[in-house]
Design an enzyme around this catalytic site. Sequence first.
Site, mmCIF file in Angstrom:
data_model
loop_
_atom_site.group_PDB
_atom_site.id
_atom_site.type_symbol
_atom_site.label_atom_id
_atom_site.label_comp_id
_atom_site.label_asym_id
_atom_site.label_seq_id
_atom_site.Cartn_x
_atom_site.Cartn_y
_atom_site.Cartn_z
ATOM 1 N N THR A 1 9.393 25.155 -18.867
ATOM 2 C CA THR A 1 10.561 25.426 -18.020
ATOM 3 C C THR A 1 10.153 26.167 -16.754
ATOM 4 O OG1 THR A 1 12.092 25.455 -19.891
ATOM 5 C CG2 THR A 1 12.769 26.653 -17.925
ATOM 6 N N ALA A 2 9.446 27.274 -16.924
ATOM 7 C CA ALA A 2 9.037 28.055 -15.754
ATOM 8 C C ALA A 2 8.143 27.230 -14.833
ATOM 9 C CB ALA A 2 8.307 29.324 -16.202
ATOM 10 N N GLY B 1 10.284 23.608 -23.613
ATOM 11 C CA GLY B 1 9.528 24.795 -23.993
ATOM 12 C C GLY B 1 9.618 25.862 -22.924
ATOM 13 N N CYS B 2 9.244 27.070 -23.282
ATOM 14 C CA CYS B 2 9.379 28.193 -22.347
ATOM 15 C C CYS B 2 8.393 28.055 -21.178
ATOM 16 C CB CYS B 2 9.195 29.525 -23.080
ATOM 17 S SG CYS B 2 7.725 29.630 -24.113
ATOM 18 N N PHE B 3 7.105 27.819 -21.476
ATOM 19 C CA PHE B 3 6.150 27.637 -20.375
ATOM 20 C C PHE B 3 6.515 26.429 -19.513
ATOM 21 C CE2 PHE B 3 3.117 30.056 -23.202
ATOM 22 C CZ PHE B 3 2.891 31.111 -22.339
#
Lengths: 349, 349, 349, 349
Positions: free
Chosen positions: A156-157, A152-154
């Site tokens: 990953t960061a 997911g995007c969150f």
Amino acid sequence: MSTKLRAAIIGSTGYGGVELIRLLLTHPHVEITSVISSSSAGTPIADGYPHLNQIMTDLLDGIDVDQIRQKADVVFIAAPHGVAVELAPKLIDAGLKVIDISGDFRLKSGDVYEKWYKHKPADPAYVAKAVYGLSEVFADEVRGAELISNPGCFPTATLLGLIPLVNSGWAELSSIIIDSKSGVSGAGRGLSLSSHYSEINENFLAYKVNKHQHTPEIEQTLSRVAGEDVTVTFTTHLVPMTRGILSTMYVTLKEKHTEDEILELFRQYYEGRRFVRIRPKGKYPATKEVWGSNYCDIGVSLDERTGRLTVISVIDNVVKGAAGQAVQNLNLMMGWDEGAGLAFSPVYP
Amino acid sequence: MSTKLRAAIIGSTGYGGVELIRLLLTHPHVEITSVISSSSAGTPIADGYPHLNQIMTDLLDGIDVDQIRQKADVVFIAAPHGVAVELAPKLIDAGLKVIDISGDFRLKSGDVYEKWYKHKPADPAYVAKAVYGLSEVFADEVRGAELISNPGCFPTATLLGLIPLVNSGWAELSSIIIDSKSGVSGAGRGLSLSSHYSEINENFLAYKVNKHQHTPEIEQTLSRVAGEDVTVTFTTHLVPMTRGILSTMYVTLKEKHTEDEILELFRQYYEGRRFVRIRPKGKYPATKEVWGSNYCDIGVSLDERTGRLTVISVIDNVVKGAAGQAVQNLNLMMGWDEGAGLAFSPVYP
Amino acid sequence: MSTKLRAAIIGSTGYGGVELIRLLLTHPHVEITSVISSSSAGTPIADGYPHLNQIMTDLLDGIDVDQIRQKADVVFIAAPHGVAVELAPKLIDAGLKVIDISGDFRLKSGDVYEKWYKHKPADPAYVAKAVYGLSEVFADEVRGAELISNPGCFPTATLLGLIPLVNSGWAELSSIIIDSKSGVSGAGRGLSLSSHYSEINENFLAYKVNKHQHTPEIEQTLSRVAGEDVTVTFTTHLVPMTRGILSTMYVTLKEKHTEDEILELFRQYYEGRRFVRIRPKGKYPATKEVWGSNYCDIGVSLDERTGRLTVISVIDNVVKGAAGQAVQNLNLMMGWDEGAGLAFSPVYP
Amino acid sequence: MSTKLRAAIIGSTGYGGVELIRLLLTHPHVEITSVISSSSAGTPIADGYPHLNQIMTDLLDGIDVDQIRQKADVVFIAAPHGVAVELAPKLIDAGLKVIDISGDFRLKSGDVYEKWYKHKPADPAYVAKAVYGLSEVFADEVRGAELISNPGCFPTATLLGLIPLVNSGWAELSSIIIDSKSGVSGAGRGLSLSSHYSEINENFLAYKVNKHQHTPEIEQTLSRVAGEDVTVTFTTHLVPMTRGILSTMYVTLKEKHTEDEILELFRQYYEGRRFVRIRPKGKYPATKEVWGSNYCDIGVSLDERTGRLTVISVIDNVVKGAAGQAVQNLNLMMGWDEGAGLAFSPVYP
């Protein structure tokens, strides 16, 4: 006759799908052979995305596993969650490689999936095969995989900012607080009041506080790296911009370390991984500095007054948080250069 | 002959000054008699702010204490820090009431002021007189004051979200983490690359990490309420919007409480204070919901998995975080209705 | 017992309705007695608009003419077109004053209405009664009206910029080209891809080119002022901002005039009308300079090389282009000061 | 030993320069050998542009013609106007190819240059050599040039939308009105109040009305194509976004043509030119649909009521309006594929 790898994209009319098209169009080893959308099959993709006029003249295909098998070697699934639950097993059984960008194969426990996604989980046999494609951390597993579950995007960061600290044993695991902020494109192209321009322009807000479905994904991965259960506090916010995620993470260190030592820890952990860039001491990344690119940039600040460490990481949610990391994973799976098709600079300003 | 209170505004050509003009123009008991700007004296204020055409036709005055004494009863100082250090004592000595919107009289320790503001502190005798004008918390002191030090924008949003928990003794004081986000107008009208449109549009970033000058102001006030030293972790971020601050605050509670109990604690603490609005359970405020108004809206979320409390508070940084709270303090000083000149709805959308 | 005029607002949950609430809440002579929404009747208005928490605690009413008659003296209709067609006649017959913000009573010809709005026109008897409420131009008619048809947002900005030139006979009528730009709130709260944040942020586009339904409204009014048929070229664009309209208008003058003469023509035409402000020579208004206010600001530039005149006018589409002008019209109808409830400055920045 | 063409970029720390770096970094036949900035020589370019961290580690060079001659084959000048006036002749004399992105060599008349740019014009001998690099129109001249004067951003969007109509003789030349709108990056990285975030966010305005320095450039080129003097009305506006220009152009046709005929005229004129895309009937381009790319997209609308034609064209001002067209011109000069280094899709959303 083409010697390129043939790729199909399911969910081509979502933001993740259309970004995959942008990236794969310039990929040296890949050819897009089918763009698929269940809702718009039979129409040119450029009808809904005029920026693709004369660039991609293909008509959208419907979802048909037999047809996909004939047309493609690898399938990207960029559909809402629930679609890959059904579809990925069939594609795998048909001998295709699958990279799923949705959340359907990320959580190893079907119960946890069902609790957070409110949807029946995928067949456990296929969940077991799925490799969690956080490229910089699990590259070895990605290389041999047939089914990639793209992070997911969150997560990953967030995970790229926390894992060096967890892996090294430096982080007090119970102390982790994650304050994340995302641009609006993360919510996709589906209409909703919270993506309505006049509501979100000149506005900033928190949402799904303590309830975001990326929470168990972050915890599962940190737990795996730590070798013990990790529970985090995780808040998500919406920023009036289209692309970009910034995670601010607060961690108490078990023992005293200097900022220099912490930066060195990060640099060593990501040595040789071109898409993670560690900022020098006293510098922190901005989302615009990775805009349109596959980079994850990280900065750290140690507060000597409280002993707490603040880690700041940024990505473009549509690239490194979705389509870009999917391409990076394909590169790893195929043994190509990790940066193939991704070797461009962020767009600035 | 006017029976209204006569007000002078120093720093009328900054964003804080111009917002004071907007608010005082409709105040039932106040008349603006002098708009002052050292840099643009002699020119019409509408030259630099065309939205004031035909609304305020006054020429800007220079800074002249004698003239101010003749023209005004109360002086608002909306200048960069350092100006009030010199000027406020003279105005007080001239018998005027002073409301300073800068940071010059907020910190009781001259050393701490000098460390964070890199400027010589004000005369301790006047610092001692200055009342910290967090209206909802220190109203009793404000009522009798001659010199108000108006709180900073971040401290206002943050302290209103934390003080009920600190005052009640529920908060584990060493656990407090504050993750704040501000619109760009907080940086004022002075030109800088970090306020340059093409740099901050479609961008989100952290700045002054662990180094923001509002840190000691927050700590001093929490310490006073707690009766013991409080140290916090405080991070500030820039949001691509003009107005608005949102603070996300993480607090560990000493003992177990339900979300309902916590909401009740907040409601009781702010009972009768019209400008603080507590959101119902499960709801969180957005900055746009207070845009252009003097409200501070607060929501809370208790994570039962970690035992941590998340508090979310929002203000309009130019109103409640500066000019609006200054007017509210004037109202308290004069014994007027607290909402005089401020009784309007936020602007939405 | 209240001696204020009692107002009902139909369509209270749209942007026009909610702005009427903001304005009427501080109006000295009006009390809102019923907020009406057919879709959300029975729920608190603050549920959908949290910025109204503790400001307006009313439940939304359904549409019931008998109930409205008992509760209100004047009714604002801020609903999509088609609603007032049916409703306004009933309210008029019930003895109420009606101010319709939709397009339903603007066009005198039922055929023209049906062509551009694709909806059955209103009863001609009521269309005949309706006064077109362009306050600065038709104030005399507004004063005696029982049914006001409030002008559209584009026509308001455009007509105020053109009428002095048409009324004076200076304009070559066949030469008029109108290039208008609007913020996104003009499209209302209804969801659509063209109001989806990620589509319109960092984007600028033309829409309904030569096809906007405000075209006949502009032409009808210019024709009336000119005393002969006027046909215009009219293009509308969408700007990535929430509020504001700017019209750039190109007019060939029949005879040579200086810029000073033209500015004087405008100043004389609007003499005594506080909400139209003419910029001095060489200055042009920005939408932000009227943001949140009822002003229409106008600047002109004469190109001596081509002999063409460029007129630039700005309004806040939600205020002067809708709710504000509706209140201004009410003030005129009731014989109150034209600026009652509207006497505040634009919000800047 | 590299066989790539070696490029130097003067003005590397402006937005045009940094975009040239982005484009040339992936160009198959070019190598950047010197990034030059008179103000920041000796420092890493990534210091001021952190998005280039680890991508471009070069130190900035100062301006030194001898050094440039040794390091480079072609020089891009992306400096403010006035710099190339002095520098381009020296670089040409040193045997280098020069592509000037500033306005210094665009106007054939020194008097006209001096009037609009308020700067001494370049040596007429070099002005005579300069080829105006509107790639789609003057490709043949570009191919043999040693000095390219790259068109301005407004002229590029505008001329590509008008030239087919002027070249065909269909346009009534005295009727041309150009209403242009630009994102803020067009003003560059230099600080100014009109690029200050809080002033331009949520704002729209006209500027330099009838006074923009791109006016004579548009007129000179239209006159050349028409074979007679053309004078236009030209208005520029600022849009609250970073990138993008949209020109809305109004033209009266000498004779009656259908929309289909007009679209066919455009399609034939741009046949084989990949970077100009004509929208189908009834469709108009949005700036976002060319964002980050070298495309110019064009749509037309014929108003049968007035006989006027409306042409709408969009570009990314930093790419097709500056750096991208410069690279396209280099490709033409070198006989490479016109799209080398530019063959990527716009970024959407």
